[in-house]
Design an enzyme around this catalytic site. Structure first.
Site, mmCIF file in Angstrom:
data_model
loop_
_atom_site.group_PDB
_atom_site.id
_atom_site.type_symbol
_atom_site.label_atom_id
_atom_site.label_comp_id
_atom_site.label_asym_id
_atom_site.label_seq_id
_atom_site.Cartn_x
_atom_site.Cartn_y
_atom_site.Cartn_z
ATOM 1 N N HIS A 1 0.774 -1.196 -0.071
ATOM 2 C CA HIS A 1 -0.021 -0.057 -0.010
ATOM 3 C C HIS A 1 0.831 1.270 -0.076
ATOM 4 C CE1 HIS A 1 -2.997 2.832 1.036
ATOM 5 N NE2 HIS A 1 -4.081 1.988 1.014
ATOM 6 N N ARG B 1 -6.483 9.996 -0.394
ATOM 7 C CA ARG B 1 -6.297 10.623 -1.791
ATOM 8 C C ARG B 1 -7.473 10.559 -2.583
ATOM 9 N NH1 ARG B 1 -3.007 6.337 -3.824
ATOM 10 N NH2 ARG B 1 -3.287 5.329 -1.902
#
Ligand SMILES: Cc1cc2nc3c(=O)[nH]c(=O)nc-3n(C[C@H](O)[C@H](O)[C@H](O)COP(=O)(O)OP(=O)(O)OC[C@H]3O[C@@H](n4cnc5c(N)ncnc54)[C@H](O)[C@@H]3O)c2cc1C
Ligand code: FES
Lengths: 224, 531
Positions: free
Chosen positions: B318, B338
């Site tokens: 990740h 994000r």
């Protein structure tokens, strides 16, 4: 040199680096944890811990994976707490006031001491969400209790024997199932799929060669 | 808060923030992505892998740490297990109490089976509990199973098994409906419309969330439902080997009490492996976002019993593991940060990658920024980059962070970092096992009566999983496994129980010249400091 502090794990003294969490300090001291350690990230509530810093009268509670050690800290883990969990059929119960009365009547014995709120490792207003539950305001109870990780510390401190996390969970399931409007488009989509609306297009897509799929993928339109 | 050395760089981030608002970094071409991955993604680092010498995947490349466990000694090597002494006798045995195990249990019972869950820690101490970002499903009007299929296929480098992916996308909406009907509280507009966002690699906003406690909300509801249905949960009990019958069919497992070390025999007509991922094996020395019990156990005993692995060499790192402060090193910073608009920015305040490229690409870009371009920020654990969280509220309005990602706010606030005001530091963390035990669309492995669901299985995501497709996977395939295992159990006659396959595997190891001083499955990582 690393800064070190003294901690007392179950009363026994260990010297550990000052920047560790309580959980990592226990491992540093040589413990291989089995209980009291789940997600290691503050989500599962497995690591409820009580502590007192020497000279301080107050007994504090925390999640061991989320809390830094302090000098002269006495630490005891609370890896299991027998919460009361009532069993029910979510399809048969109704989101009315009776249901709490029936399953968790002890919430009405709350004496308003606020120990639950003071002890919440997530900083939630536990007493307030219990008040909402008493009044059958399950959506509010759900909203207020949402970030609960069910560590059980509140219940350990409750003189009325309330299992707050379980009350909140019931309220959330009632809210999620009955009180908050269902997403209509979702039901519609499920029906469309069952009726085979996309079958043909799916088949067609799956028949394509990897090159064709790649082309489609690279040219696909991206929602803004 | 941040030490002074970092503050200079943080100033630069603040200076460039204004220009970056409303500017979308360029997306990479396919060629650019390919080159980037080859050079910087850990999956392409040959030093991290080795070839298996025995078993169904002999000759295949797997992470060194996994190979060591696959080719280690069984925990019952020198133990005589009395297989006539049956501790538990059920129709369907489910190994693993995460999202896949719980979904399987509910559906198996719904289909008339007598089922039992064994799990290593507490029920719900699992990767499922930790999922923050959300769960995909093509239920919006502008979306369809076809679009979802294409997104997942492209993200998976076109290696997904089509029949599995078909199930994922066509049963996805029904899975969400099932959860909604169980009382899972998704983020919704007042009229009930799900609030959905993009995840990396999605072309439609199809990520459903429950704040940033999506997995926790799903897991606690499923656990509650399992308890409401009086399904027995045997916790702090690990499966350590499968038991077959003399017909070579899966017929139970040897269990071990985690606290007392006692061995127990569970006999079952069908077995479902739902043991999840492998982050705690710390491949290539990476930190991990996974729960304490993510040690690939199911892969180990499944492999010994003859089940095949698919894509065991593809791991998901990740891009945004917390890199500072070191107390939370490796902990996950959800992709939703994000999705909501925060950009990745280097030491000089420059955005260097589109924040919503697929995870493998973003991770490789961060590693390149730190290792090759020297544009990382130095910490005690290495280098890292900024994730510009204050952009979120500039773009979406004040209060968004508290409302949509409260767990993130809380996690950093404990260290006096207010993510609404200052950016945070991130570096890739070992997050997800893309591959696993190979299954068909009924969740069945090559071993009769042995089913697998969830992160322990492989194929559905190809070589790279998109965010939100794993939670969906555990629900969709957990349910499929539960239904099929229950149905199948109605016609199973269990033969004589045996552990011969374990001995046979040991013999093959010997013949291949492997001698190991390790035992497996690993069950728990060893973090206790040895003096
Ligand atoms: C921090 C984090 C965030 C994530 N965010 C997202 C997200 O936003 N969206 C998304 O789709 N996915 C996300 N994922 C991935 C997703 O959560 C997992 O892949 C998925 O939940 C795995 O479910 P599972 O049931 O297969 O395994 P798990 O939930 O891990 O459950 C496995 C269970 O098996 C038990 N077990 C293991 N070995 C044994 C044994 N030998 N015997 C008995 N029991 C055993 C484990 O202790 C555990 O309880 C995230 C993962 C993590 C770690
Ligand atoms: S270990 Fe899960 S909350 Fe601490």
């Amino acid at each position: 040199m690393e800064e070190m502090v003294n901690v007392y794990i179950m009363g026994k003294k260990y010297t550990v680096p000052a920047n560790l969490t309580i959980m990592k300090a226990m491992e540093y001291a040589g413990y291989q944890l089995i209980r009291g350690c789940g997600c290691r990230s503050g989500f599962c509530g497995a690591c409820a811990t009580i502590y007192r810093v020497k000279g301080d009268r107050e007994l504090k509670v925390c999640l061991a994976c989320q809390t830094k050690v302090e000098n002269e800290m006495y630490i005891a883990m609370l890896p299991f707490f027998p919460l009361v969990k009532q069993v029910y059929d979510i399809n048969k119960i109704k989101p009315d006031e009776q249901i709490m009365m029936q399953l968790y009547p002890e919430i009405y014995s709350c004496i308003g001491c606020n120990s639950c709120t003071k002890s919440c490792t997530q900083g939630l207003n536990v007493m307030r969400y219990i008040a909402y539950a008493q009044r059958g305001e399950y959506e509010k109870c759900a909203e207020e209790s949402f970030d609960c990780v069910m560590c059980g510390v509140c219940s350990a401190r409750c003189p009325a024997g309330i299992s707050h996390p379980q009350v909140a969970l019931l309220a959330r399931r009632l809210a999620g199932k009955y009180l908050i409007p269902q997403f209509q488009q979702l039901a519609k989509r499920v029906k469309e799929i069952k009726e085979g609306k996309f079958e043909e297009s799916m088949k067609e897509l799956m028949k394509k060669s990897t090159d064709e799929l790649r082309e489609l993928y690279n040219k696909r339109e991206i929602e803004i | 808060m941040y030490p002074v050395e970092m503050l200079d760089s943080m100033k630069k981030v603040e200076t460039t923030r204004k220009e970056r608002i409303g500017f979308e970094p360029k997306r990479m071409t396919e060629e650019e992505k390919k080159n980037l991955l080859m050079q910087y993604h850990p999956d392409f680092n040959d030093k991290g892998f080795t070839e298996l010498k025995v078993g169904p995947n002999k000759g295949d490349k797997v992470p060194i740490e996994l190979a060591e466990l696959l080719q280690a000694n069984s925990r019952i090597k020198d133990v005589d297990i009395d297989l006539t002494k049956i501790g538990y006798d059920v129709d369907v045995l489910i190994i693993g109490g995460g999202g896949a195990g719980a979904s399987a249990a509910i559906e198996a019972q719904e289909n008339g089976a007598n089922v039992m869950i064994v799990t290593k820690l507490r029920m719900g101490d699992a990767n499922t509990m930790m999922a923050e970002g959300g769960i995909q499903a093509a239920d919006k009007e502008n979306d369809s199973p076809m679009i979802h299929y294409l997104d997942a296929l492209g993200g998976g480098h076109f290696a997904n098994k089509p029949e599995l992916l078909y199930k994922l996308v066509t049963e996805g909406p029904d899975a969400i409906k099932w959860l909604e009907d169980l009382g899972v509280m998704f983020d919704k507009a007042p009229d009930g419309t799900m609030i959905t966002t993009h995840g990396g690699g999605t072309s439609r906003k199809r990520l459903h969330a429950a704040r940033d406690y999506t997995g926790a909300e799903i897991m606690r509801v499923l656990r509650d439902e399992v308890i409401n249905r009086n399904i027995p949960i045997i916790d702090f009990t690990a499966a350590i080997e499968l038991i077959l019958d003399d017909g070579g069919k899966a017929a139970g497992a040897v269990l071990m009490n985690m606290e007392t070390g006692e061995f127990l025999v569970a006999r079952a007509k069908t077995v479902i492996i739902a043991t999840g991922g492998a982050g705690r094996l710390h491949y290539q020395g990476f930190p991990t976002s996974n729960h304490y019990g993510a040690t690939a156990d199911g892969l180990i005993f499944g492999y010994r019993a003859g089940a095949k692995l698919i894509y065991p060499d593809t791991l998901q790192y990740h891009p945004t593991g917390a890199a500072f402060p070191e107390q939370i090193y490796g902990a996950l910073v959800t992709e939703k940060v994000r999705s909501l608009g925060a950009m990745l920015v280097n030491v000089d305040g420059e955005a260097f990658v589109h924040p919503l490229e697929t995870r493998d690409v973003v991770s490789a870009a961060i590693i390149r920024e730190c290792k090759a371009r020297g544009k990382g920020i130095k910490t005690s654990e290495g280098h890292c980059v900024w994730l510009d969280t204050p952009m979120i509220e500039i773009l979406n309005g004040e209060g968004t962070i508290e409302k949509r990602i409260p767990a993130m706010l809380r996690m950093f606030m404990k260290y006096d970092i207010d993510i609404r005001k200052v950016p945070i530091l991130v570096y890739p963390t070992l997050h997800y096992q893309n591959g696993g035990l190979e299954i068909n669309s009924d969740c069945l492995t090559g071993v009769d009566n042995l089913y697998v669901a969830g992160e322990a299985s492989g194929g559905v995501h190809g070589r790279n999983r998109l965010m939100g497709n794993s939670l969906l996977d555990v629900i969709v395939f957990g349910r499929i496994a539960g239904r099929n295992a229950a149905e199948k159990s109605k016609n199973v006659k269990i033969g004589k129980l045996t552990l011969e396959h374990v001995k046979k595997f040991a013999k093959e190891m010997e013949q291949a010249g492997i001698s190991s001083d390790m035992v497996s499955p690993k069950l728990l990582p060893s973090y206790a400091r040895k003096s």
